[in-house]
Design an enzyme around this catalytic site. Structure first.
Site, PDB file in Angstrom:
ATOM      1  N   ARG A   1      34.669  38.582  28.326  1.00  0.00           N
ATOM      2  CA  ARG A   1      34.914  39.804  27.981  1.00  0.00           C
ATOM      3  C   ARG A   1      36.197  39.794  26.722  1.00  0.00           C
ATOM      4  O   ARG A   1      36.959  39.218  26.944  1.00  0.00           O
ATOM      5  CB  ARG A   1      35.017  40.847  29.015  1.00  0.00           C
ATOM      6  CG  ARG A   1      33.975  41.473  29.724  1.00  0.00           C
ATOM      7  CD  ARG A   1      34.415  42.026  31.118  1.00  0.00           C
ATOM      8  NE  ARG A   1      34.584  41.475  32.405  1.00  0.00           N
ATOM      9  CZ  ARG A   1      35.002  41.843  33.361  1.00  0.00           C
ATOM     10  NH1 ARG A   1      35.643  43.023  33.546  1.00  0.00           N
ATOM     11  NH2 ARG A   1      34.788  41.038  34.408  1.00  0.00           N
TER      12      ARG A   1
ATOM     13  N   GLY B   1      42.331  33.246  39.863  1.00  0.00           N
ATOM     14  CA  GLY B   1      42.018  31.868  39.483  1.00  0.00           C
ATOM     15  C   GLY B   1      43.239  31.323  38.534  1.00  0.00           C
ATOM     16  O   GLY B   1      43.824  30.337  38.657  1.00  0.00           O
TER      17      GLY B   1
ATOM     18  N   GLU C   1      41.336  40.126  48.208  1.00  0.00           N
ATOM     19  CA  GLU C   1      40.588  40.989  48.159  1.00  0.00           C
ATOM     20  C   GLU C   1      39.957  41.387  49.605  1.00  0.00           C
ATOM     21  O   GLU C   1      40.265  42.555  50.046  1.00  0.00           O
ATOM     22  CB  GLU C   1      39.686  41.356  47.112  1.00  0.00           C
ATOM     23  CG  GLU C   1      40.408  41.256  45.747  1.00  0.00           C
ATOM     24  CD  GLU C   1      39.522  41.039  44.451  1.00  0.00           C
ATOM     25  OE1 GLU C   1      39.063  40.031  44.406  1.00  0.00           O
ATOM     26  OE2 GLU C   1      39.193  42.013  43.826  1.00  0.00           O
TER      27      GLU C   1
ATOM     28  N   HIS D   1      46.678  39.970  37.116  1.00  0.00           N
ATOM     29  CA  HIS D   1      45.368  39.496  37.684  1.00  0.00           C
ATOM     30  C   HIS D   1      44.636  38.713  36.569  1.00  0.00           C
ATOM     31  O   HIS D   1      43.928  39.314  35.888  1.00  0.00           O
ATOM     32  CB  HIS D   1      44.587  40.784  38.292  1.00  0.00           C
ATOM     33  CG  HIS D   1      43.216  40.076  39.201  1.00  0.00           C
ATOM     34  ND1 HIS D   1      43.146  39.905  40.484  1.00  0.00           N
ATOM     35  CD2 HIS D   1      42.177  39.669  38.656  1.00  0.00           C
ATOM     36  CE1 HIS D   1      41.816  39.544  40.738  1.00  0.00           C
ATOM     37  NE2 HIS D   1      41.179  39.302  39.622  1.00  0.00           N
TER      38      HIS D   1
ATOM     39  N   GLY E   1      41.648  36.329  36.415  1.00  0.00           N
ATOM     40  CA  GLY E   1      40.542  35.459  36.845  1.00  0.00           C
ATOM     41  C   GLY E   1      39.442  35.433  35.917  1.00  0.00           C
ATOM     42  O   GLY E   1      39.847  35.419  34.692  1.00  0.00           O
ATOM     43  N   ASN E   2      38.268  35.362  36.136  1.00  0.00           N
ATOM     44  CA  ASN E   2      37.237  35.544  35.222  1.00  0.00           C
ATOM     45  C   ASN E   2      37.394  36.801  34.407  1.00  0.00           C
ATOM     46  O   ASN E   2      37.312  37.080  33.206  1.00  0.00           O
ATOM     47  CB  ASN E   2      35.878  35.402  35.893  1.00  0.00           C
ATOM     48  CG  ASN E   2      35.104  34.447  34.975  1.00  0.00           C
ATOM     49  OD1 ASN E   2      35.379  34.324  33.723  1.00  0.00           O
ATOM     50  ND2 ASN E   2      34.144  33.760  35.538  1.00  0.00           N
ATOM     51  N   GLY E   3      37.603  37.939  35.169  1.00  0.00           N
ATOM     52  CA  GLY E   3      37.832  39.146  34.711  1.00  0.00           C
ATOM     53  C   GLY E   3      39.520  39.188  34.724  1.00  0.00           C
ATOM     54  O   GLY E   3      40.116  38.647  35.669  1.00  0.00           O
TER      55      GLY E   3
ATOM     56  N   HIS F   1      39.980  46.363  39.481  1.00  0.00           N
ATOM     57  CA  HIS F   1      40.857  45.163  40.172  1.00  0.00           C
ATOM     58  C   HIS F   1      41.772  46.040  41.310  1.00  0.00           C
ATOM     59  O   HIS F   1      42.840  45.286  41.572  1.00  0.00           O
ATOM     60  CB  HIS F   1      41.632  44.426  39.408  1.00  0.00           C
ATOM     61  CG  HIS F   1      40.505  43.402  38.392  1.00  0.00           C
ATOM     62  ND1 HIS F   1      41.079  42.939  37.294  1.00  0.00           N
ATOM     63  CD2 HIS F   1      39.368  42.841  38.941  1.00  0.00           C
ATOM     64  CE1 HIS F   1      39.946  42.135  36.912  1.00  0.00           C
ATOM     65  NE2 HIS F   1      39.191  41.969  37.671  1.00  0.00           N
TER      66      HIS F   1
ATOM     67  N   ASN G   1      30.952  42.652  50.241  1.00  0.00           N
ATOM     68  CA  ASN G   1      31.253  42.922  48.724  1.00  0.00           C
ATOM     69  C   ASN G   1      29.834  42.604  48.212  1.00  0.00           C
ATOM     70  O   ASN G   1      29.333  41.440  48.006  1.00  0.00           O
ATOM     71  CB  ASN G   1      32.130  41.882  48.301  1.00  0.00           C
ATOM     72  CG  ASN G   1      32.524  41.927  46.832  1.00  0.00           C
ATOM     73  OD1 ASN G   1      31.894  42.801  46.049  1.00  0.00           O
ATOM     74  ND2 ASN G   1      33.405  41.126  46.242  1.00  0.00           N
TER      75      ASN G   1
ATOM     76  N   ARG H   1      33.286  46.972  49.810  1.00  0.00           N
ATOM     77  CA  ARG H   1      33.947  47.029  48.382  1.00  0.00           C
ATOM     78  C   ARG H   1      33.050  47.955  47.665  1.00  0.00           C
ATOM     79  O   ARG H   1      31.865  47.707  47.540  1.00  0.00           O
ATOM     80  CB  ARG H   1      34.029  45.776  47.641  1.00  0.00           C
ATOM     81  CG  ARG H   1      34.547  46.079  46.196  1.00  0.00           C
ATOM     82  CD  ARG H   1      34.320  44.889  45.634  1.00  0.00           C
ATOM     83  NE  ARG H   1      35.672  44.698  44.766  1.00  0.00           N
ATOM     84  CZ  ARG H   1      36.136  43.463  44.291  1.00  0.00           C
ATOM     85  NH1 ARG H   1      35.682  42.568  44.552  1.00  0.00           N
ATOM     86  NH2 ARG H   1      37.017  43.666  43.451  1.00  0.00           N
TER      87      ARG H   1
END
Ligand code: AMP
Length: 386
Positions: free
Chosen positions: A228, A316, A370, A195, A197-199, A169, A7, A81
């Protein structure tokens, strides 16, 4: 088959060597601060390298040397990825010159991600010559989203230029969909995968296929994220442009200075929760906005699918935040969502199944993986095509 999962980010390279089909992780590590003279760092299991890593090539060379010292860790295939597969890639593919050209042609759509992804591929081809390489795309899972959902209501000429929702994602949401099928023993299900997470993104999955999703042409819209913004009326962007802000400035604000960071002063939900518990007004508002946005998507996707069987929390925040899970499921009896508070406090003890008995919708916490999904898709491509 030992599959090296790579990745490659703009200044990092993460890897895992996974034995398939068992899924056992043989070794894993991370190279950081690639391209920063004297600052590079690599963690190989317990070993650490510090020094310059001018590019992904040097990082991968060091990984190759490390693997060479462990003859039991032979690499039989490499799974990469790749974030953007455009309209072209609806599934993972074995990497050829044509595939590399296509990934390059998508640099404009994913300027931060596809260039390092391609650098990772070039470096892997150099150090693992003759070893099959497979590209696994983050957008591919969402290629099943119908046109009535992925198209924007703008002139067709732009659609023909590739302006449409792609979604992100996808590797994580696809892993979650398969896990739910495994846990329930059913594929014919209406699932919403969160999902967080940070994103962060939400995906509606019907009968194992993505049918709606919260991100879009890029990874900005939808849910509120660490830095974001999630959904913002495009008129705001026009207004900013008229006020003289450049595209670069707007991008910085929306990608790096928004989300939880803008609302509560931290992009880390752990810190936001800590402030929330002290009654900090900004953190309370941030949590309220974060949760409401998720609820809006649950409502919209449930309506689109005409029902909901399983709601999944992952990544997360989804895996670790009892508070966010509780608030997302609160006052949702119209959808038939009832959380079991005790199970929500310690999902692991209940195999991740946290709904109350009376809940019409199953609620699950499933840790995403992932790397495992990339290994599994790589394995499928190579065992199907030889
Ligand atoms: P990810 O992108 O999946 O690695 O998720 C990273 C984010 O998960 C962090 O920035 C935190 O906001 C959040 N996170 C991790 N652990 C916890 C926790 N125990 N409670 C709340 N949020 C957490």
């Amino acid at each position: 088959m030992h599959i090296l999962v790579l990745n490659a980010g703009s200044s990092s390279l993460k890897w895992q060597l996974i034995a398939m089909p068992s899924g056992e992780v043989l070794t894993k590590g991370l190279a950081e601060r690639i391209g920063e003279p004297g600052k590079g760092k690599i963690h190989f299991g317990d070993e650490i390298f510090e020094g310059s890593l001018p590019s992904h090539v040097e990082a991968l060379k060091k990984l190759k040397d490390y693997l060479n010292r462990h003859s039991e860790w032979e690499v039989n295939a490499v799974g990469h990825r790749v974030v953007h597969g455009g309209n072209e890639f609806v599934e993972p593919v074995r990497i050829t010159d044509r595939v590399k050209l296509k990934i390059k042609s998508l640099f404009g759509l994913a300027p931060l991600h596809n260039p390092p992804n391609l650098s990772g591929i070039a470096a892997a081809e150099k150090f693992f010559p003759g070893t099959p390489q497979v590209a696994v795309f983050d957008t591919a899972f969402h290629q099943s989203i119908p046109q009535s959902e992925h198209r924007y209501a703008i002139p067709e000429v732009f659609y023909k230029q590739g302006i449409r929702q792609y979604g992100f994602h996808g590797i994580s949401h696809s892993y979650i969909a398969k896990k739910v099928a495994e846990i329930t023993g059913r594929t014919s299900l209406k699932i919403i995968s969160l999902h967080l997470g940070n994103g962060a993104s939400a995906t509606a999955v019907a009968d194992g296929k993505s049918v709606a999703h919260s991100m879009g042409f890029g990874p900005l819209p939808g849910l509120i994220m660490g830095t974001r913004s999630g959904d913002v009326d495009p008129s705001v962007l026009l207004y900013w442009m008229e006020q003289g802000m450049t595209a670069g400035e707007i991008s910085r604000v929306l990608n790096k200075e928004s989300g939880l960071s803008a609302l509560a002063g931290s992009n880390d939900m752990r810190e936001v929760e800590r402030l929330y518990e002290t009654g900090d007004k900004n953190a309370v508002l941030a949590v309220e906005m974060y949760v409401k946005r998720i609820k809006k998507y649950i409502g919209a996707f449930t309506a689109l699918m005409n029902g909901l069987d399983v709601l999944v929390f992952t990544a997360g925040v989804g895996e670790h935040s009892m508070l966010i899970r509780k608030k997302v499921c609160e006052n949702s009896d119209y959808t038939g969502l009832f959380l079991d508070e005790e199970k929500n406090k310690n999902p692991e003890r209940f195999k991740g199944i946290i709904h109350a008995e009376r809940s019409r919708v199953q609620i699950m916490v499933i840790p995403t993986d992932e790397e495992r999904e990339i290994a599994s898709q790589t394995y499928d491509v190579l065992t199907k095509t030889g």
